[in-house]
Design a protein around this motif. Structure first.
Motif, PDB file in Angstrom:
ATOM      1  N   LEU A   1       0.806  -1.225   0.000  1.00  0.00           N
ATOM      2  CA  LEU A   1       0.000   0.000   0.000  1.00  0.00           C
ATOM      3  C   LEU A   1       0.840   1.277   0.000  1.00  0.00           C
ATOM      4  N   VAL A   2       2.136   1.135  -0.106  1.00  0.00           N
ATOM      5  CA  VAL A   2       2.972   2.339   0.076  1.00  0.00           C
ATOM      6  C   VAL A   2       3.961   2.575  -1.073  1.00  0.00           C
ATOM      7  N   TRP A   3       3.776   1.858  -2.191  1.00  0.00           N
ATOM      8  CA  TRP A   3       4.855   1.866  -3.191  1.00  0.00           C
ATOM      9  C   TRP A   3       5.152   3.246  -3.764  1.00  0.00           C
ATOM     10  N   MET A   4       4.157   4.137  -3.752  1.00  0.00           N
ATOM     11  CA  MET A   4       4.397   5.431  -4.411  1.00  0.00           C
ATOM     12  C   MET A   4       5.252   6.384  -3.571  1.00  0.00           C
ATOM     13  N   HIS A   5       5.626   5.979  -2.333  1.00  0.00           N
ATOM     14  CA  HIS A   5       6.543   6.875  -1.611  1.00  0.00           C
ATOM     15  C   HIS A   5       7.935   6.839  -2.234  1.00  0.00           C
TER      16      HIS A   5
ATOM     17  N   ILE B   1       3.964   6.154   7.228  1.00  0.00           N
ATOM     18  CA  ILE B   1       4.139   6.335   8.671  1.00  0.00           C
ATOM     19  C   ILE B   1       3.435   5.198   9.409  1.00  0.00           C
ATOM     20  N   GLY B   2       2.284   4.775   8.858  1.00  0.00           N
ATOM     21  CA  GLY B   2       1.532   3.678   9.459  1.00  0.00           C
ATOM     22  C   GLY B   2       2.323   2.386   9.516  1.00  0.00           C
ATOM     23  N   ILE B   3       3.139   2.153   8.507  1.00  0.00           N
ATOM     24  CA  ILE B   3       3.859   0.878   8.453  1.00  0.00           C
ATOM     25  C   ILE B   3       4.980   0.833   9.485  1.00  0.00           C
TER      26      ILE B   3
ATOM     27  N   ILE C   1      15.000   4.748  11.566  1.00  0.00           N
ATOM     28  CA  ILE C   1      14.808   6.160  11.931  1.00  0.00           C
ATOM     29  C   ILE C   1      15.136   7.067  10.745  1.00  0.00           C
ATOM     30  N   THR C   2      16.241   6.770  10.072  1.00  0.00           N
ATOM     31  CA  THR C   2      16.619   7.622   8.932  1.00  0.00           C
ATOM     32  C   THR C   2      15.662   7.433   7.759  1.00  0.00           C
ATOM     33  N   GLY C   3      14.969   6.295   7.737  1.00  0.00           N
ATOM     34  CA  GLY C   3      13.989   6.067   6.673  1.00  0.00           C
ATOM     35  C   GLY C   3      12.731   6.874   6.870  1.00  0.00           C
ATOM     36  N   VAL C   4      12.395   7.179   8.129  1.00  0.00           N
ATOM     37  CA  VAL C   4      11.198   7.975   8.406  1.00  0.00           C
ATOM     38  C   VAL C   4      11.299   9.337   7.707  1.00  0.00           C
ATOM     39  N   PHE C   5      12.510   9.868   7.640  1.00  0.00           N
ATOM     40  CA  PHE C   5      12.723  11.156   6.949  1.00  0.00           C
ATOM     41  C   PHE C   5      12.249  11.060   5.499  1.00  0.00           C
ATOM     42  N   LEU C   6      12.567   9.901   4.885  1.00  0.00           N
ATOM     43  CA  LEU C   6      12.262   9.743   3.462  1.00  0.00           C
ATOM     44  C   LEU C   6      10.771   9.520   3.220  1.00  0.00           C
TER      45      LEU C   6
END
Lengths: 798, 92
Positions: free
Chosen positions: A293-297, A317-319, A360-365
């Protein structure tokens, strides 16, 4: 062929279908590709050192090739196969099965994987391999931008790899859902097996999409179709959608087995069960669902609209929430337990640290505005490696953990710890320095001078990391020759069944039938099977050897190698066909068809257990279950083609397109296929009645109707080619029409070949007592009919 | 397994539904493009359901097989719908 030569014989390793042998083969091959990808990484790091006095180490093109091949090799040929080395070896042992459900198919998956890697290696010598990055974005993936034959070969190698993965996916799904020992419900399964089960569920849908992407791209490169044509932005956006629909679940596909290893190792070396086990399983299931459900990020920098970007940001963010639960469960397990700092534990703990940093660094992206800044920089590279290579870190821990089980020998623990220390230092030097130099543009080796010291630290770190692997190989080589022999279980506390059998386990795993009835999987150390062991409750003797998986894979390599050079490109024009490549293609085709035929004719017995836990697929034969998984996968393949057709048309303006051919062709073929479906049903009815003549007549009618379908298709295409003067290379609308209906026609052709085989076998007297093959053929044939139900309106009416 | 009569009846229904799809676009004075589009898709879904349920015998299999197949169709729908929506102009 059914007798298995001894392990000292080379032949053993070419013909074996035993899951433990295949697991060893995967381990060795994956480690080879780790070295391959690692050398490419060292070349990249050497290039990033800066000017070596007389210029850089590599040309710009060679650097791009190294970056691309490094990514492809590590993601596809190292990480997942390394995880599936453990899955092959351990899942049957952990669930109390003798082997995978389809052992020959398992061998075929391995050899397709191994030879696809060889094909990728060959691509370097065909004018250079692909240099479009591991994400292979359009339009860079088109011959106009990556014209070398080697680029096409790399795409075909990936396609071949995915074919093997698809077979493996169905095999594991059927195995885990069909062969669990008595008393082992899904919730009782070890967490490593859980992680593999969810991984293969994701793979079922994600890799089928990648298979379609590979077919589409190969079609663009070899046949000149225009799916990813660069003349509009639609082509590159289409690639983005299709690739990342696979690509985001792929992150978890790579990562879940690593988590599974961490669960097992944390339990074994903290001396207690994972805290919140049920919630951890629920979190894993939730992540598996959310992964689609998140591929377009991954597409925030494209022109997709802000609404969908915002939705994707929220879902991303949900994942992270279920992941948080898992991380806290791991940490709390350690707090509650008594930790023993063995090498496997150190690796798993190190992996936890890397995952936290990477997470944590992925949350930025995941945040749109921050992604605008970070995308395309070394921030992504660093984050990505902390997650992916962090996962690999857990897998190295798994190698130490299960090495005694696989070899019967113990490694030197002190050396292992020392090796981990070197690994840990090297890892952080090379990857954390990337955060420090995050403003460096990704995939580019030139950077501002102020960054030089940081990049040099990274390069030093890379060589330290490489040295740690040399240490690891030495430790294992030494242990194989001089390591202390171990019994069933060298560890003080274990919870899974593989530790209840000798190290290494015997060929068929068990003396009797394992059962968990009356107890649970939660036994300590050397628990046995609860006294149910008796003779095998199976339907017959199992075979363990076949040469045909190897032969099919070699011939497929030859076939694809030939195909790679069939089309010589000059922009968009076909300027010639190399006779050499044509000859290689012909040889490969003959060998491939011949070995497939032998595979089908070979008498190979892989009996299914008479007693097993099969929820939620109780009462199903394993072949039928496998067929349904195949259908689910094929729905995704066609779905990707249909999505491509819809997307391209929508982008062009839906109503600006008219059907490219007369709808009467589609209608006639609709009636033909529906009638053929009815005929297949009749074949099954007659087979159940024991009527040989009726069965043959009904399958014969199916064949006749299938051939009629192909004849109408031939007339329709003849009209297009020779009267209208158009082809799939005329424009993108014709591309979608020809290629999607062409893929369907190929399915009809395959069905006709199976039908011919069924008639031949029915004539010999088969299927009167066992009509299952006819039923399975029917399931396939009806699916082909269903696909046409949608292709007819899409290409003939709308 | 159903009787031959039942299979034959389903076959006839499938033929009628197939013809119906064609008719929607032939009667363009009666049905507008998007009406015909919707009607055809509805008939396609009905045909698929009939083939799956009776010819592929999903009615005789564990219900989880139905969910498996529906899961695949849902993901295809999700991919096609979300990808296509992503290139609409949007509100912002």
């Amino acid at each position: 062929m059914s007798e298995l030569p001894p392990k000292s014989s080379v032949k053993r390793w070419l013909v074996t279908t035993n899951h433990k042998d295949i697991g060893i083969l995967y381990t060795v091959t994956a480690l080879f590709f780790l070295v391959f990808g690692g050398i490419l990484a060292l070349l990249i790091r050497a290039q990033l050192w800066g000017d070596l006095g007389d210029g850089r180490l590599m040309s710009g093109l060679a650097y791009n090739e190294a970056v691309t091949a490094h990514g492809l090799v590590m993601v596809f040929w190292f990480l997942s196969p390394f995880a599936f080395a453990f899955a092959n070896y351990l899942v049957p042992l952990q669930i109390g099965a003798d082997d995978l459900a389809f052992p020959r198919l398992n061998a075929l998956s391995f050899w397709l994987y191994a030879f696809s890697g060889v094909l990728l290696g060959i691509s370097f010598f065909q004018g250079g391999t692909l240099d479009a990055g591991w994400t292979i974005y359009a339009p860079l993936n088109l011959p106009a931008y990556t014209p070398s034959i080697g680029s096409t070969t790399a795409i075909l190698a990936l396609f071949m790899f995915v074919v093997g993965v698809t077979a493996s996916t169905m095999n594991f799904l059927v195995t885990i859902h069909h062969s669990r020992a008595e008393g082992m419900g899904l919730m009782d399964m070890p967490l490593f097996t859980w992680s593999i089960l969810l991984t293969v569920w994701m793979m079922l849908f994600a890799f089928a999409t990648l298979l379609a992407v590979g077919l589409i791209l190969a079609s663009d490169r070899i046949f000149g179709s225009l799916f990813f044509d660069a003349t509009t932005e639609g082509g590159s956006l289409l690639w983005g959608h299709l690739f990342w629909f696979f690509g985001h679940p792929e992150v978890y596909i790579v990562f879940f087995p690593a988590l599974g290893v961490m669960f097992e190792v944390f339990q074994s070396f903290s001396g207690r069960r994972i805290v919140g086990r049920k919630w951890v399983i629920a979190a894993l299931i939730l992540i598996a669902v959310q992964s689609f459900l998140v591929w377009m990020h991954h597409m925030f920098l494209t022109t997709i609209n802000l609404e969908i970007k915002t939705l994707m940001m929220a879902l991303t963010i949900g994942i992270s929430l279920p992941f948080d639960l898992i991380v806290f469960a791991l940490i709390y397990t350690l707090i509650k337990g008594r930790i023993r700092y063995t090498t496997p534990f150190l690796y798993s703990f190190g992996a936890l640290f890397f995952i936290v940093v990477g997470g944590i660094t992925g949350v930025f992206l995941g945040a749109i505005v921050l992604d605008y800044e970070f995308r395309g920089t070394y921030w992504v590279v660093a984050h990505f490696h902390y997650i992916m290579f962090g996962g690999a870190t857990a897998l190295f821990g798994g190698l130490y953990y299960w090495f005694p089980k696989m070899t019967g020998r113990m490694y030197n623990e002190l050396w292992g710890k020392l090796q981990f220390a070197v690994f840990f230092v090297g890892f952080n030097l090379v990857y954390f320095s990337m955060f420090a130099a995050w403003e460096t543009p990704r995939r580019v080796f030139e950077y501002v001078e102020a960054m030089t010291p940081i990049h040099r630290v990274g390069t030093v770190g890379a060589f330290i990391l490489a040295f740690s692997f040399l240490m690891m190989f030495y430790i294992f080589a030494h242990a194989l020759r001089h390591g202390e022999k171990v019994g069933d279980n060298p560890w003080d506390y274990t919870r899974t069944t593989e530790w209840a059998v000798p190290s290494p386990p015997p060929l068929e795993n068990w003396e009797g039938r394992p059962s968990f009835e009356g107890g649970s999987l939660n036994f300590v150390s050397k628990a046995t099977d609860g006294g149910h062991a008796s003779a095998h409750d199976h339907e017959g003797h199992a075979d363990h050897a076949s040469i045909w998986p190897f032969a099919i894979s070699v011939s497929m390599l030859v076939l694809l190698l030939g195909l790679s050079g069939l089309t010589v490109w000059n922009g968009r024009e076909i300027t010639g066909v190399s006779t050499g490549y044509a000859a290689v293609t012909a040889i490969g085709t003959v060998a491939f068809l011949g070995s497939m035929l032998q595979f089908g004719r070979e008498g190979f017995s892989a009996p299914q257990p008479a007693v097993a836990e099969r929820w939620p697929f109780e009462g199903m034969d394993k072949n039928k279950l496998g067929t349904w998984f195949f259908i689910a996968s094929d729905i995704m393949v066609f779905g990707a083609f249909i999505t491509a057709a819809i997307f391209i048309r929508f982008e062009a303006g839906w109503t600006t397109w008219q059907p490219v051919t007369d709808s009467i062709y589609g209608l006639v073929n609709t009636f033909i296929l529906l009638t053929s479906s009815f005929a297949v049903v009749l074949a099954l009815v007659y087979a159940r009645r024991g009527s040989k003549k009726g069965t043959m007549a009904a399958i014969g009618a199916t064949m006749f109707l299938g051939l009629s379908f192909m004849a109408v298709k031939a007339v329709e295409w003849h009209e297009k080619f020779f009267i209208d003067g158009v082809s799939w290379a005329t424009n993108v609308q014709y591309t979608t029409y020809f290629m999607t209906t062409g893929l369907h026609a190929l399915h009809v052709l395959l069905g006709l070949m199976i039908a011919a085989w069924l008639i031949f076998r029915t004539k010999e007297g088969a299927y009167m007592d066992d009509d299952r093959p006819i039923e399975l053929f029917g399931i396939y044939w009806h699916f082909v009919d269903i696909v046409w139900v949608f292709l007819f309106p899409l290409f003939y009416l709308f | 397994m159903a009787s031959v009569k039942k299979y034959a009846a389903i076959y006839v229904v499938l033929l009628v539904l197939a013809a119906g799809k064609f008719v929607f676009f032939e009667l363009d004075q009666v049905f507008g493009y998007w009406d015909a589009f919707t009607g055809v898709m509805a008939l396609a879904v009905a045909k698929t359901a009939l083939i799956m349920w009776y010819y592929q015998h999903l009615n005789e299999e564990p219900r989880s097989i139905t969910y498996l197949v529906l899961g695949s169709y849902f993901l295809v729908l999700l991919l096609a719908a979300a990808a296509t929506f992503s290139i609409t102009s949007g509100v912002y």
